[in-house]
Design a protein around this motif. Structure first.
Motif, PDB file in Angstrom:
ATOM      1  N   UNK A 232       0.809  -1.212   0.000  1.00  0.00           N
ATOM      2  CA  UNK A 232       0.000   0.000   0.000  1.00  0.00           C
ATOM      3  C   UNK A 232       0.847   1.269   0.000  1.00  0.00           C
ATOM      4  N   UNK A 233       2.042   1.188   0.549  1.00  0.00           N
ATOM      5  CA  UNK A 233       2.883   2.372   0.654  1.00  0.00           C
ATOM      6  C   UNK A 233       3.324   2.943  -0.674  1.00  0.00           C
ATOM      7  N   UNK A 234       3.147   2.197  -1.763  1.00  0.00           N
ATOM      8  CA  UNK A 234       3.516   2.743  -3.060  1.00  0.00           C
ATOM      9  C   UNK A 234       2.578   3.881  -3.454  1.00  0.00           C
ATOM     10  N   UNK A 235       1.412   3.992  -2.842  1.00  0.00           N
ATOM     11  CA  UNK A 235       0.467   5.042  -3.219  1.00  0.00           C
ATOM     12  C   UNK A 235       1.038   6.439  -2.967  1.00  0.00           C
ATOM     13  N   UNK A 236       1.432   6.801  -1.747  1.00  0.00           N
ATOM     14  CA  UNK A 236       2.032   8.126  -1.571  1.00  0.00           C
ATOM     15  C   UNK A 236       3.361   8.262  -2.303  1.00  0.00           C
ATOM     16  N   UNK A 237       4.107   7.169  -2.448  1.00  0.00           N
ATOM     17  CA  UNK A 237       5.354   7.211  -3.203  1.00  0.00           C
ATOM     18  C   UNK A 237       5.087   7.610  -4.652  1.00  0.00           C
ATOM     19  N   UNK A 238       4.057   7.011  -5.253  1.00  0.00           N
ATOM     20  CA  UNK A 238       3.722   7.310  -6.644  1.00  0.00           C
ATOM     21  C   UNK A 238       3.273   8.755  -6.804  1.00  0.00           C
ATOM     22  N   UNK A 239       2.473   9.233  -5.878  1.00  0.00           N
ATOM     23  CA  UNK A 239       2.006  10.620  -5.958  1.00  0.00           C
ATOM     24  C   UNK A 239       3.180  11.588  -5.833  1.00  0.00           C
ATOM     25  N   UNK A 240       4.034  11.368  -4.854  1.00  0.00           N
ATOM     26  CA  UNK A 240       5.175  12.254  -4.631  1.00  0.00           C
ATOM     27  C   UNK A 240       6.093  12.295  -5.851  1.00  0.00           C
ATOM     28  N   UNK A 241       6.305  11.154  -6.503  1.00  0.00           N
ATOM     29  CA  UNK A 241       7.273  11.068  -7.597  1.00  0.00           C
ATOM     30  C   UNK A 241       6.639  11.157  -8.981  1.00  0.00           C
ATOM     31  N   UNK A 242       5.356  11.368  -9.063  1.00  0.00           N
ATOM     32  CA  UNK A 242       4.713  11.461 -10.371  1.00  0.00           C
ATOM     33  C   UNK A 242       5.164  12.715 -11.108  1.00  0.00           C
ATOM     34  N   UNK A 243       4.926  12.718 -12.408  1.00  0.00           N
ATOM     35  CA  UNK A 243       5.326  13.854 -13.249  1.00  0.00           C
ATOM     36  C   UNK A 243       4.334  14.999 -13.194  1.00  0.00           C
ATOM     37  N   UNK A 244       3.261  14.848 -12.427  1.00  0.00           N
ATOM     38  CA  UNK A 244       2.235  15.880 -12.323  1.00  0.00           C
ATOM     39  C   UNK A 244       2.402  16.673 -11.034  1.00  0.00           C
ATOM     40  N   UNK A 245       2.106  17.958 -11.117  1.00  0.00           N
ATOM     41  CA  UNK A 245       2.025  18.747  -9.884  1.00  0.00           C
ATOM     42  C   UNK A 245       0.701  18.476  -9.171  1.00  0.00           C
ATOM     43  N   UNK A 246      -0.384  18.372  -9.933  1.00  0.00           N
ATOM     44  CA  UNK A 246      -1.712  18.159  -9.371  1.00  0.00           C
ATOM     45  C   UNK A 246      -2.177  16.760  -9.743  1.00  0.00           C
ATOM     46  N   UNK A 247      -2.574  15.991  -8.741  1.00  0.00           N
ATOM     47  CA  UNK A 247      -2.826  14.567  -8.927  1.00  0.00           C
ATOM     48  C   UNK A 247      -4.220  14.193  -8.432  1.00  0.00           C
ATOM     49  N   UNK A 248      -4.928  13.447  -9.274  1.00  0.00           N
ATOM     50  CA  UNK A 248      -6.089  12.682  -8.817  1.00  0.00           C
ATOM     51  C   UNK A 248      -5.628  11.246  -8.698  1.00  0.00           C
TER      52      UNK A 248
END
Length: 265
Positions: free
Chosen positions: A107-123
């Motif tokens: 489950x911890x990959x969820x905040x990891x993915x958001x933090x490291x995504x290429x988007x500033x604003x994430x859904x």
């Protein structure tokens, strides 16, 4: 059911680690612009991911999608199938806490993915979620624009018997409040960076925190509350039917009562 309090030395150790994470959170230095959808999944979630992706495109959503996975969890066939639908695959590798003795789930990959995504604003949408409408409008709502983050309440609170209230008190936070259901959330990383970094920290030490917070979902509320980060909370309408999440999952609604997501949990 009651749970014994963990020895003070252990609780104090994790409080100290949390304070260190707060001090080391740093400043946001990612992209200045860009909106998109982030999800996480592996080959075993292929049917769910397909429903999520097709529901987005069926309702006219053109936002780009990042599909995050851990090392070795997808193959070329899945990439060829999904990429024509605007999906970019992002490999999180083994994750730095993959063999950490406190880590007990993915489950911890969820905040990891958001933090490291290429988007500033994430859904963010869980793999086993799907949409009832094009959710792109959420980025322009007053709830999001005024706060920088939107979360959805959990219609079935899960931490009451786990000691979640006592854990929050250990960190100087109010013990009450409505629990989050983190199958979907909206966040501006630039405005919520410190809260997101604390949420990531809580998931890196999931072997401790998941004892009290029922997986990742309440780590977001704890991370945001710890720094006083603003967020809007979309609640279940009073007339919404009760649902057995073990059989049907949750319908999540917008603040005007319309259904937005079906999270099959």
């Amino acid at each position: 059911m009651t749970h014994p309090r963990i020895v003070d030395a252990e609780r104090a150790r994790y409080r100290d680690l949390f304070q260190r994470a707060l001090a080391e959170a740093g400043e946001y230095s990612g992209p200045a612009h860009g909106r998109g959808i982030v999800t996480c999944g592996s080959l075993k979630f292929t049917p769910y991911l397909w429903i999520l992706l097709r529901s987005l495109r069926h309702f006219g959503c053109t936002l780009p999608v990042e599909l995050w996975h851990m090392e070795g969890e997808v193959n070329d066939a899945l990439r060829r199938w999904f990429e024509p639908y605007g999906v970019t695959f992002r490999d999180g590798g083994a994750l730095k806490w993959g063999r950490h003795r406190y880590f007990n789930g993915a489950h911890g990959i969820k905040p990891f993915a958001v933090v490291h995504s290429a988007f500033r604003e994430v859904l963010f949408l869980d793999a086993d979620n799907s949409v009832c409408v094009d959710p792109a409008f959420l980025f322009d709502t007053p709830e999001y624009v005024d706060n920088g983050a939107v979360f959805w309440s959990d219609p079935v609170p899960m931490t009451g018997d786990l000691g979640g209230a006592e854990l929050r008190e250990d960190y100087g936070l109010p013990s009450g409040g409505e629990e989050f259901e983190s199958g979907q959330f909206l966040v501006d990383k630039a405005r919520c960076w410190t809260a997101l970094m604390l949420t990531l920290h809580l998931n890196e030490y999931s072997g401790y925190y998941y004892r009290y917070l029922f997986g990742d979902k309440e780590t977001f509320r704890m991370g945001f509350d710890a720094v006083g980060a603003r967020y809007a909370l979309a609640r279940q309408p009073a007339e919404a039917p009760d649902r057995d999440w073990r059989r049907w999952g949750h319908i999540q609604y917008w603040t005007d009562g319309r259904p937005l997501f079906h999270h099959r949990v």
